[in-house]
Design a protein around this motif. Structure first.
Motif, short mmCIF file in Angstrom:
data_model
loop_
_atom_site.label_atom_id
_atom_site.label_comp_id
_atom_site.label_asym_id
_atom_site.label_seq_id
_atom_site.Cartn_x
_atom_site.Cartn_y
_atom_site.Cartn_z
N SER A 193 -3.49 4.17 -13.80
CA SER A 193 -3.74 5.34 -12.98
C SER A 193 -4.69 6.32 -13.66
N ILE A 194 -5.26 7.23 -12.86
CA ILE A 194 -6.13 8.27 -13.40
C ILE A 194 -5.38 9.13 -14.42
N LYS A 195 -4.13 9.43 -14.12
CA LYS A 195 -3.33 10.23 -15.03
C LYS A 195 -3.17 9.55 -16.38
N GLU A 196 -2.91 8.24 -16.37
CA GLU A 196 -2.75 7.49 -17.62
C GLU A 196 -4.08 7.41 -18.36
N LEU A 197 -5.17 7.18 -17.62
CA LEU A 197 -6.49 7.09 -18.25
C LEU A 197 -6.87 8.40 -18.93
N ALA A 198 -6.51 9.52 -18.31
CA ALA A 198 -6.84 10.83 -18.88
C ALA A 198 -6.19 11.03 -20.25
N GLU A 199 -5.11 10.31 -20.50
CA GLU A 199 -4.40 10.46 -21.77
C GLU A 199 -4.92 9.52 -22.85
N ILE A 200 -5.64 8.46 -22.48
CA ILE A 200 -6.06 7.48 -23.47
C ILE A 200 -7.58 7.37 -23.62
N LEU A 201 -8.34 8.07 -22.77
CA LEU A 201 -9.79 8.11 -22.93
C LEU A 201 -10.17 9.28 -23.83
#
Length: 255
Positions: A193-201
């Protein structure tokens, strides 16, 4: 003349496959005699085949690449694979140790292969002693590490997996139950998800501009405001326009 032998150790199978294909491309004479998903397996392969070279990912579950290197560097040349640890890279360069940064490019791999060939042709003695450098790196690795950000995106491609370097992504956009990864060569779907990506990018490279959109900052050409007060972002390729919600407009205030 006996062809040189090598092993590859990385806990991600797609990355092992990627490196094997690239090595076959730039050094077809090299025999990959074994692959390992962790340090323990790498040690077993090294003891069995006595390879000339070991490509070792620094961080693997269980025994790390550095720990494995401590046990086999006396008879095997080591090429470390890293997702960029500044301290490690500086140490490698100081000791003239070969290393590869993820994502591994063909150009960088070709340079490493050229160095290995030269060393194997001109240095008749056993590989240099790396114990002191490895001890220093092992001690430094116990200190709190800097955040590690996502380097590769694994997207479904037919019956297999397509590996996309994160730096190649123009933007990520939520679409139904999936996320679209847009690159210069097309689109791919992932379940993250976008939320998860925001935390790992890496937040210095990727900015969230909407509840459902993350953009690669290096791809931004222009930002303007629409008549409704929302931001409008144009990418350098000129093909896509993205909406910036009011919540994230502050990212683009003039500095």
């Amino acid at each position: 003349m006996t062809p040189p032998k090598a092993i590859i150790a990385d806990d991600e199978e797609p990355l092992r496959n990627y490196l094997k294909v690239r090595l076959n491309d730039v050094w077809p004479e090299l025999v990959i005699c074994g692959e390992a998903e962790n340090g323990e397996r790498a040690l077993a392969l090294a003891e069995r085949f006595k390879p000339d070279i070991a490509f070792l990912d620094i961080k693997m579950p269980g025994l790390s690449g550095m720990e494995a290197a401590q046990k086999i560097s006396s008879y095997c040349r080591i090429v470390f694979i890293t997702a960029f640890d500044q301290y490690a890279v500086e140490a490698f360069e100081k000791e003239a140790v070969d290393y590869l940064l993820k994502p591994v490019t063909r150009q960088r791999l070709a340079k490493t292969v050229s160095r290995l060939k030269l060393k194997m042709e001109t240095e008749t003695e056993r590989p240099p002693d790396l114990s002191r450098m490895l001890d220093q790196l092992m001690a430094a690795s116990q200190a709190p590490a800097a955040p590690e950000y996502l380097q590769w995106i694994k997207a479904r491609h037919g019956d297999g997996i397509r590996l996309i370097p994160t730096d190649n992504a123009d933007y990520f956009m939520a679409q139904d139950k999936y996320t679209v990864v847009k690159t210069a060569t097309g689109e791919s779907l992932i379940k993250t998800s976008i939320k998860e990506l925001a935390e790992i990018l890496d937040p210095s490279k990727f900015w969230r501009i909407h509840r459902g959109t993350i953009v690669n900052v290096s791809r931004i050409a222009q930002v303007s405001r629409s008549v409704t007060g929302r931001g409008v972002l144009k990418l350098k390729d000129g093909r896509d326009t993205l909406t910036i919600s009011r919540r994230y407009l502050s990212l683009f205030k003039q500095m």
